[in-house]
Write an enzyme that holds these catalytic residues in place. Sequence first.
Site, PDB file in Angstrom:
ATOM      1  N   LYS A  97      12.508  -1.370   2.408  1.00 48.53           N
ATOM      2  CA  LYS A  97      12.912  -0.064   2.971  1.00 48.53           C
ATOM      3  C   LYS A  97      14.599  -0.179   3.192  1.00 48.53           C
ATOM      4  O   LYS A  97      15.401   0.811   2.790  1.00 48.53           O
ATOM      5  CB  LYS A  97      12.411  -0.001   4.521  1.00 48.53           C
ATOM      6  CG  LYS A  97      11.096   0.432   4.460  1.00 48.53           C
ATOM      7  CD  LYS A  97      10.509   0.488   5.907  1.00 48.53           C
ATOM      8  CE  LYS A  97       9.117   0.893   5.807  1.00 48.53           C
ATOM      9  NZ  LYS A  97       8.089   0.375   7.084  1.00 48.53           N
ATOM     10  N   LYS A 147       3.009   7.059  -9.850  1.00 47.30           N
ATOM     11  CA  LYS A 147       2.314   6.921  -8.283  1.00 47.30           C
ATOM     12  C   LYS A 147       2.716   8.248  -7.562  1.00 47.30           C
ATOM     13  O   LYS A 147       3.824   8.380  -7.470  1.00 47.30           O
ATOM     14  CB  LYS A 147       2.669   5.670  -7.580  1.00 47.30           C
ATOM     15  CG  LYS A 147       1.666   5.834  -6.535  1.00 47.30           C
ATOM     16  CD  LYS A 147       2.360   4.503  -5.711  1.00 47.30           C
ATOM     17  CE  LYS A 147       1.430   4.646  -4.361  1.00 47.30           C
ATOM     18  NZ  LYS A 147       2.151   3.916  -3.164  1.00 47.30           N
ATOM     19  N   LYS A 150       5.628  10.812  -1.359  1.00 50.72           N
ATOM     20  CA  LYS A 150       6.245  11.501  -1.144  1.00 50.72           C
ATOM     21  C   LYS A 150       7.803  11.392  -1.343  1.00 50.72           C
ATOM     22  O   LYS A 150       8.794  12.410  -1.732  1.00 50.72           O
ATOM     23  CB  LYS A 150       6.463  11.573   0.344  1.00 50.72           C
ATOM     24  CG  LYS A 150       6.804  12.601   1.236  1.00 50.72           C
ATOM     25  CD  LYS A 150       6.640  12.371   2.828  1.00 50.72           C
ATOM     26  CE  LYS A 150       7.405  13.238   3.664  1.00 50.72           C
ATOM     27  NZ  LYS A 150       6.767  14.557   3.469  1.00 50.72           N
TER      28      LYS A 150
HETATM   29  P1  ADP Z   1       4.311   7.996   0.490  1.00 45.62           P
HETATM   30  O1  ADP Z   1       4.261   7.080  -0.804  1.00 45.62           O
HETATM   31  O2  ADP Z   1       3.976   9.363  -0.085  1.00 45.62           O
HETATM   32  O3  ADP Z   1       5.424   7.744   1.468  1.00 45.62           O
HETATM   33  P2  ADP Z   1       2.707   6.390   2.364  1.00 45.62           P
HETATM   34  O4  ADP Z   1       3.275   5.105   1.916  1.00 45.62           O
HETATM   35  O5  ADP Z   1       3.273   7.031   3.502  1.00 45.62           O
HETATM   36  O6  ADP Z   1       2.909   7.632   1.236  1.00 45.62           O
HETATM   37  O7  ADP Z   1       1.040   6.331   2.341  1.00 45.62           O
HETATM   38  C1  ADP Z   1       0.125   6.099   3.240  1.00 45.62           C
HETATM   39  C2  ADP Z   1      -0.995   5.716   2.602  1.00 45.62           C
HETATM   40  O8  ADP Z   1      -1.460   6.545   1.927  1.00 45.62           O
HETATM   41  C3  ADP Z   1      -0.868   4.355   1.867  1.00 45.62           C
HETATM   42  O9  ADP Z   1      -1.147   3.222   2.591  1.00 45.62           O
HETATM   43  C4  ADP Z   1      -1.981   4.474   0.793  1.00 45.62           C
HETATM   44  O10 ADP Z   1      -3.147   4.075   1.431  1.00 45.62           O
HETATM   45  C5  ADP Z   1      -2.046   5.990   0.684  1.00 45.62           C
HETATM   46  N1  ADP Z   1      -1.526   6.417  -0.698  1.00 45.62           N
HETATM   47  C6  ADP Z   1      -0.046   7.077  -0.660  1.00 45.62           C
HETATM   48  N2  ADP Z   1       0.234   7.366  -1.689  1.00 45.62           N
HETATM   49  C7  ADP Z   1      -1.049   7.122  -2.676  1.00 45.62           C
HETATM   50  C8  ADP Z   1      -1.337   7.118  -4.135  1.00 45.62           C
HETATM   51  N3  ADP Z   1      -0.459   7.546  -5.086  1.00 45.62           N
HETATM   52  N4  ADP Z   1      -2.613   6.881  -4.594  1.00 45.62           N
HETATM   53  C9  ADP Z   1      -3.546   6.100  -3.653  1.00 45.62           C
HETATM   54  N5  ADP Z   1      -3.105   6.002  -2.251  1.00 45.62           N
HETATM   55  C10 ADP Z   1      -1.911   6.557  -1.869  1.00 45.62           C
END
Ligand code: ADP
Length: 322
Positions: free
Chosen positions: A111, A190, A193
Site C-alpha cells: 500500500k 488481472k 479497480k
Molecule cells: P481490486 O483489485 O479491484 O481493488 P480488491 O483487492 O478489493 O479488488 O478485491 C477484493 C477481493 O476480490 C480479492 O480478495 C479477491 O478475492 C477478489 N478479486 C479481485 N480482483 C480479482 C480478479 N481479477 N480475479 C479474481 N478475484 C479477484
Amino acid sequence: MVRYLTGFQPTGSLHLGNYFGALRPAIELQDKGEAFYFIADYHALNTVRDPAVLREHVREVAIDALACGLDPAKACFFRQSGVPAVTELAWVLSNVTPMGLLERSHSYKDKLSHGVAPSHALFAYPVLMAADILLYDSDVVPVGKDQKQHLEITRDIATKFNDSYGNVFKLPEPSIREEVATILGLDGQKMSKSYGNAIELFLAEAALRKKVMSIVTDSTPVEAPKDPAQSAIVSLYRLFAPADKVAAMESDFRAGGVGYGEFKKRLFAVIWESFAPMRQRRSELQTDPGYVDRVLAEGALRASTIAQQTIARVRRAVGITS
Ligand code: ADP
Ligand code: TRP
C-alpha cells in the site's frame, strides 16, 4: 456447524473479478454453514477521507451483494462499525502483537508503494482484521490469496494472547481460494479497480457494451485465424457461456473469418443476460432505501450478541473486569 466469516472492502461498485473471486464463493457458503459477512468500513478509513464517499461505497457494496444473492435470512450481514466492540478487541490485541509481525506485512508495504499515507491505522490494519475474526469465534475465513498473510498474523496474535491469558480464542482456519482463476480485465491483465481495467457488475447497457467493445485486442485481420488461449474475450466468455457456446467461439477463433468485434458482441450479450435477474433485484432494492439499512442493523444486532460474549471473556482474561 462451521462458522464462516469474511469482510468486504467498501470500494464502491463491484467488478467481475470481485464477483467471481470473492462474492459468489461467499454466497455459495451461506448454505453450507453459519455465515458472518461484514462490510469493512473501519478499515476503509485508511484510504477514504470523504464521508459522503464512504457512505455511498458502503451502500453500493451492500446493495450489490444483496442483489447477487447474499441472503440475510441465511447469512448475518452487517457493517463492521455496527459492532464497535471490535475496536476494543483490536486495542487489547495490539498489546500482544509484536512490531516485527506487522513490519513484515506485505500488504502494508504494497500500500505504501501505491502512495497510501503510512498512518498508524494502516500499519495496524492486520490487528483490526484479527479482531474481526476472533471476535466472532470464526472457524473458517474464506479469502483471496492476497489475504493469506493476514490470516497467518491473526493466528499468531491469537496464539500469543492464549499463551499469556489462557485459552480464550479459537484459532481460525483460512480457506484460500487458490482455485478461483484470476479474472482478466480489459487490457488482459488481472482485473482490478486500481488498474482502470475493470468491468463493473451493474453498468447500464450502453456503458457495459462500450466497456466490452474496448477490450484490447491485437491487430490480427478479420480473415486470419486467432489464438483463443491468448484472448481476454474468450477467458471472460467462459465465465458465462455454456460449454457448447464456448467451444463454438474457440473454433471460430481458430478458423478465422470472424473479427474481434463480433466476439465482443457475443461476450456483451452473455454478460448482459446473465446478470438480468440480479439487475432486476437491484432495482427493486433501490426502490426501498430503508431495506438495506434494516438488513445491516439486524445483522449488527445478531453479530453483537456473539461479540458481547467474546469481549466479556477477553475483559475478564486480561483483568479489566473480574
Ligand atoms: P481490486 O483489485 O479491484 O481493488 P480488491 O483487492 O478489493 O479488488 O478485491 C477484493 C477481493 O476480490 C480479492 O480478495 C479477491 O478475492 C477478489 N478479486 C479481485 N480482483 C480479482 C480478479 N481479477 N480475479 C479474481 N478475484 C479477484
Ligand atoms: N482485508 C480484507 C480485504 O482487503 C477485508 C477484511 C477485513 C477481512 N477484515 C476481514 C476479510 C476479516 C476476512 C476477515 O479484502
